[in-house]
Design a protein around this motif. Structure first.
Motif, short mmCIF file in Angstrom:
data_model
loop_
_atom_site.label_atom_id
_atom_site.label_comp_id
_atom_site.label_asym_id
_atom_site.label_seq_id
_atom_site.Cartn_x
_atom_site.Cartn_y
_atom_site.Cartn_z
N UNK A 61 0.48 -1.33 -0.08
CA UNK A 61 -0.34 -0.23 0.18
C UNK A 61 0.85 1.44 -0.08
N UNK A 62 2.34 1.57 1.03
CA UNK A 62 2.67 2.43 0.75
C UNK A 62 3.59 2.74 -1.21
N UNK A 63 3.68 2.00 -1.17
CA UNK A 63 4.43 1.82 -2.65
C UNK A 63 2.85 1.68 -4.18
N UNK A 64 2.92 1.08 -3.98
CA UNK A 64 1.62 0.77 -5.27
C UNK A 64 0.36 1.16 -4.96
N UNK A 65 0.54 1.57 -3.36
CA UNK A 65 -1.05 2.06 -3.46
C UNK A 65 -1.85 3.37 -3.74
N UNK A 66 -0.93 4.43 -4.08
CA UNK A 66 -0.78 5.50 -3.90
C UNK A 66 -0.08 6.55 -3.22
N UNK A 67 0.06 6.05 -1.88
CA UNK A 67 0.90 6.90 -0.72
C UNK A 67 1.66 7.78 -1.09
N UNK A 68 2.85 7.20 -1.72
CA UNK A 68 3.89 7.09 -1.65
C UNK A 68 3.79 8.25 -3.71
N UNK A 69 3.45 8.00 -4.03
CA UNK A 69 2.82 8.61 -5.44
C UNK A 69 1.59 9.79 -5.06
N UNK A 70 1.75 10.30 -3.81
CA UNK A 70 0.90 11.44 -3.05
C UNK A 70 2.02 12.20 -2.36
N UNK A 71 2.49 12.00 -0.73
CA UNK A 71 3.78 12.24 -0.23
C UNK A 71 4.64 13.03 -1.34
N UNK A 72 5.06 12.30 -2.49
CA UNK A 72 6.78 12.68 -3.32
C UNK A 72 6.38 14.02 -3.90
N UNK A 73 5.23 14.55 -3.55
CA UNK A 73 5.06 16.03 -4.57
C UNK A 73 4.94 16.62 -3.40
N UNK A 74 6.23 16.57 -2.18
CA UNK A 74 7.08 17.94 -1.34
C UNK A 74 8.13 18.40 -1.58
N UNK A 75 8.57 17.45 -2.72
CA UNK A 75 10.36 18.00 -3.71
C UNK A 75 9.92 19.31 -4.34
N UNK A 76 8.58 20.15 -4.43
CA UNK A 76 8.82 21.03 -5.40
C UNK A 76 9.25 22.37 -4.93
N UNK A 77 9.03 21.96 -3.34
CA UNK A 77 10.06 22.99 -2.39
C UNK A 77 10.77 23.16 -2.87
N UNK A 78 11.68 21.85 -2.98
CA UNK A 78 13.48 21.46 -3.05
C UNK A 78 13.56 22.16 -4.64
N UNK A 79 13.22 21.90 -5.63
CA UNK A 79 13.05 22.31 -6.84
C UNK A 79 13.07 24.31 -6.71
N UNK A 80 11.90 24.83 -6.14
CA UNK A 80 11.71 26.76 -6.19
C UNK A 80 12.51 26.90 -4.92
N UNK A 81 13.79 26.74 -4.72
CA UNK A 81 14.30 26.40 -3.56
C UNK A 81 15.00 28.11 -3.88
#
Length: 539
Positions: A209-229
């Motif tokens: 569920x963590x990987x293929x259930x959409x959890x990582x797909x959802x939570x990994x979106x925090x990365x956009x703050x890194x790219x806008x640093x």
């Protein structure tokens, strides 16, 4: 003389803490909340709540690592730029290209989701309700949406942040309204122990569920703050805070939705067990449950969220991916023109390049293929965060504005292991996709350096890239013999233990492979005050 006084185009630090937090949160609250409650429940039952907590801890470990790294090197497209300054060219091209390819799929995924939901009103947008394949009209609408996102981002980073902030506040409100209404209308606590109990599929179901259930797909979106640093005011303070709050706020919303969904399921849905629940509706599982509750206006709220959530996610992905392509060009892994900045401080050609690639993927690949590329490629690129924490502690030990994480070696090691486990949990097919992307990235680097630039092999930072061989080799071997799409030769549990042990060894190798202090200083020698100023071209 007047021409000489014209300001040089550059990225502008115009994004504040609230806007950056909403960029991170907006990237997380895309389309994931619409389908993940059902997918995780099918894989883990009520223990899907545990899966969300595990996913959050995993992402927090990575977020903490990147929080420190971004405070030291607050550059645009950090996931592509940072590895060059810590581990050299081969590492940078592999990490940068895998992240970039993964990022290029994000906006098309969100747009495809919007169109699928819009087809409930305009069925002519798709040709097949089962697969969601787009019609000519659907592709036209997709192209129009992608172009609009580019235009919004092309105005300025500040304009993009303001538009995203407005959308994100709506994205906070709608899922919370849905969760509260579910709980108030019907909340059956027996559902949490029905159909083989709280964890009907054990730990394997929870990890799936963590990987293929959409959890990582959802939570990994925090990365956009890194790219806008690179466009953030006071990045040493704002980037770490935005990463943490931008992850925790959506996590609360996701867990609230998951609890509400499980409690609101009618008993008839559980007659065939958790794996057999369907909650089928054209607008997804939340709409299906709302229909059983008889709350007519709630379906309209789900429909609104189905359009607003992915739209905001695509807008954020378009902006951050432009910074990643820009960073690759600054590293000389893409043509120089991609790094062009307009007088408004926008990497316009990077926006256009990503638009073309994203729409091409939408035309050429199935939706499932695009999602597989997205999750595996982006998570692999996150392994650089934990590596960079320890490397920068040695290479840049006296940075005043550093956001210091506690127990850095422990957190970095756990973050590195987490990144590897998530890639493993994404399955054997995703590993094969990653191998193809890595191979292409290295071939492109060699052709560009040896044939076009005619540089010697000594310019490749080969020693610093050696860690990739055991790292990728370990992932490939365990995935092939493991239980997530592999042969199942290694029993479940032992496969995870084996990968953890291998990653402990690989992390030590990765630390050994970091650039020595003198070479690292040469690579970043153009980094001048004020703190957070953009790096110049690499030597």
């Amino acid at each position: 003389m007047a021409a000489a006084e014209q300001p040089k185009p550059a990225l502008k630090r115009s994004v504040g803490l609230v806007s950056l937090t909403l960029i991170a949160a907006g990237g997380i609250l895309g389309s994931g909340w619409l389908f993940s409650p059902l997918l995780t429940a099918q894989l883990a039952g009520p223990a899907s709540i545990v899966a969300w907590v595990i996913g959050a801890v995993a992402m927090l470990l990575l977020a903490f690592s990147f929080a420190e790294v971004a405070s030291v090197l607050p550059v645009a497209g950090g996931i592509a730029r940072i590895p060059r300054y810590t581990h050299g060219d081969i590492t940078a091209v592999v990490i940068g290209w895998t992240a970039w390819v993964g990022y290029c799929t994000q906006a098309p995924i969100e747009v495809a989701v919007v169109i699928r939901y819009a087809s409930e009103t305009w069925p002519e947008l798709i040709t097949d309700t089962a697969s969601g394949a787009l019609s000519s009209l659907g592709y036209t609408m997709a192209a129009a949406m992608l172009i609009i996102f580019v235009l919004i981002n092309a105005v300025s980073a500040a304009t993009f942040a303001r538009v995203n902030s407005t959308i994100t506040w709506l994205k906070f409100a709608l899922p919370l309204i849905i969760a509260i209404t579910f709980i108030a209308s019907r909340f059956d606590t027996d559902n949490f122990s029905a159909a083989a109990g709280f964890a009907p599929f054990g730990w394997q179901g929870i990890f799936s569920a963590v990987s293929t259930g959409g959890i990582i797909f959802a939570l990994i979106g925090f990365r956009h703050a890194i790219d806008m640093a690179g466009e953030t005011r006071n990045p040493s303070r704002n980037v770490p805070l935005a990463l943490i709050f931008g992850l925790l706020i959506p996590l609360f919303i996701y867990i609230a939705l998951q609890v509400a969904f499980i409690g609101a399921l009618p008993a008839s849905e559980l007659s065939n067990g958790w794996a057999g629940i369907e909650a089928s509706h054209g607008l997804g599982p939340l709409a299906a449950v709302s229909m059983t509750l008889g709350v007519s206006w709630l379906t309209a709220a789900v429909y609104g969220g189905a359009l607003i959530g992915p739209t905001g996610g695509a807008l954020v992905a378009t902006g951050s991916n432009a910074r990643l392509a820009y960073a690759l060009a600054r590293n000389r892994f893409l043509p120089n023109f991609v790094a062009h900045i307009t007088m408004r401080g926008v990497p316009i050609y990077a926006l256009v390049l990503n638009l073309v690639l994203g729409f091409t993927m939408l035309l050429a690949l199935t939706f499932d293929n695009i999602v597989a590329i997205n999750s595996a490629a982006i998570v692999l690129s996150f392994s650089i965060g934990p590596m960079a924490v320890l490397a920068l502690r040695k290479q840049m030990p006296h940075v005043a504005q550093r956001f210091k994480i506690p127990f850095p070696r422990l957190i970095a090691t756990l973050g590195f292991i987490v990144a590897a486990l998530i890639v493993y949990w994404s399955g054997w097919t995703s590993i094969l996709v990653l191998l193809a992307i890595i191979t292409i990235a290295i071939l492109v680097l060699f052709v560009k350096r040896l044939v076009i630039e005619k540089k010697p092999l000594s310019s490749f930072d080969a020693r610093e890239g050696l860690w990739l061989l055991p790292f990728v080799g370990s992932l490939t071997l365990v995935s092939w013999l493991g239980n997530f799409g592999g042969t199942g030769t290694i029993p479940f549990g032992w496969d995870i233990l084996l990968l953890v042990v291998l990653m402990l060894i690989n992390f030590r190798i990765a630390n050994w492979c970091a650039l020595d202090n003198d070479k690292a200083r040469i690579y970043r020698e153009a980094h001048k005050p004020p703190p957070g100023a953009e790096f110049d071209e690499p030597p």
